[in-house]
Design a protein around this motif. Structure first.
Motif, short mmCIF file in Angstrom:
data_model
loop_
_atom_site.label_atom_id
_atom_site.label_comp_id
_atom_site.label_asym_id
_atom_site.label_seq_id
_atom_site.Cartn_x
_atom_site.Cartn_y
_atom_site.Cartn_z
N ALA A 1 44.80 37.92 30.69
CA ALA A 1 43.56 38.80 31.19
C ALA A 1 43.56 40.04 30.23
N VAL A 2 42.37 40.63 29.98
CA VAL A 2 42.18 41.95 29.18
C VAL A 2 41.59 42.97 30.37
N GLN A 3 42.40 44.31 30.03
CA GLN A 3 41.86 45.33 30.99
C GLN A 3 40.52 45.72 30.49
N ALA A 4 39.32 45.59 31.29
CA ALA A 4 38.00 45.96 30.56
C ALA A 4 37.50 47.51 31.23
N SER A 5 38.30 48.04 32.38
CA SER A 5 37.79 49.31 32.64
C SER A 5 39.31 49.96 33.01
N SER A 6 39.14 51.41 32.93
CA SER A 6 40.24 52.13 33.54
C SER A 6 40.22 51.82 35.20
N PRO B 1 51.38 52.34 37.39
CA PRO B 1 51.19 51.19 36.57
C PRO B 1 50.63 49.86 37.25
N LEU B 2 49.85 49.24 36.58
CA LEU B 2 49.15 48.16 37.23
C LEU B 2 50.18 46.78 37.10
N PRO B 3 50.08 45.86 38.10
CA PRO B 3 51.12 44.81 37.97
C PRO B 3 50.64 44.06 36.80
N THR B 4 51.63 43.21 36.25
CA THR B 4 51.38 42.24 35.21
C THR B 4 49.92 41.72 35.09
N LEU B 5 49.27 41.67 34.42
CA LEU B 5 47.98 41.32 34.05
C LEU B 5 48.08 39.67 33.97
N PRO B 6 47.28 39.06 34.50
CA PRO B 6 47.27 37.48 34.77
C PRO B 6 47.47 36.93 33.29
N GLY B 7 48.15 35.71 33.06
CA GLY B 7 48.00 35.13 31.74
C GLY B 7 48.22 33.92 31.80
N PHE C 1 39.12 43.78 40.51
CA PHE C 1 40.51 43.20 41.00
C PHE C 1 40.72 44.51 42.02
N LYS C 2 41.45 44.29 43.02
CA LYS C 2 41.90 45.31 43.75
C LYS C 2 43.14 45.47 43.85
N VAL C 3 43.86 46.57 43.91
CA VAL C 3 45.50 46.52 44.04
C VAL C 3 45.81 46.60 45.37
N GLU D 1 45.18 31.93 38.26
CA GLU D 1 46.45 32.12 38.94
C GLU D 1 47.08 33.21 38.36
N ALA D 2 47.57 34.19 39.01
CA ALA D 2 48.46 35.18 38.38
C ALA D 2 49.65 34.95 38.04
N SER D 3 50.25 35.47 36.87
CA SER D 3 51.61 35.29 36.57
C SER D 3 52.56 36.34 37.08
#
Length: 142
Positions: A37-42, A20-26, A80-82, A140-142
């Protein structure tokens, strides 16, 4: 992969990143009306893990969700890189082929990556020592 860049005896790997990805920025306290933020790719894992490349690097390519190919005003696509469980904006600017729906970006290392549609917000102009104002990108990431 350009000639003389891949030195590994291992094959390159591209697979779905299933962690699971970290919480998307908002929205944040400093930018309360910022859209999320909206995930635009897998999310994809490019490997082998830890592989690094000299210049000119390698090109990663992502299929983009059709509704994200042409971001509305105030939004942009960013890679974005994890890193250690956090989303870190990739330093290289992506290019988008709107005809094919593919986004490409240079990288110098393999890792999990994802494309997000994020706000393109500039902070208020700041004053430099010479008195010339400059804009600074804020993300800024939340």
């Amino acid at each position: 992969i350009p000639a003389n860049v891949w030195s590994s005896t291992l094959p390159a790997i591209v697979e779905d990143y299933t962690t699971p990805l970290p919480t998307l920025p908002g929205p944040t306290d400093s930018v309360p009306n910022k859209p999320p933020a909206v995930q635009a790719s897998s999310a994809l894992f490019f490997g082998p893990s830890g592989a690094a490349f000299p210049e000119p690097g390698v090109k990663l390519t992502f299929p983009i969700a059709p509704e994200c190919i042409s971001p509305p005003a105030g939004l942009r696509l960013a890679v974005f890189k994890v890193v250690d469980g956090e989303l870190v904006e990739h330093p290289y600017a992506p290019t988008i082929d709107k005809a094919t729906g593919l986004l490409s970006v240079k990288t110098r290392s393999f890792s999990p990556y994802v494309v997000l549609m994020v706000p393109d917000i500039a902070s208020p102009a700041t004053s430099t020592p010479s008195g010339i104002s400059q804009d600074t990108r804020v993300f800024e990431a939340s």
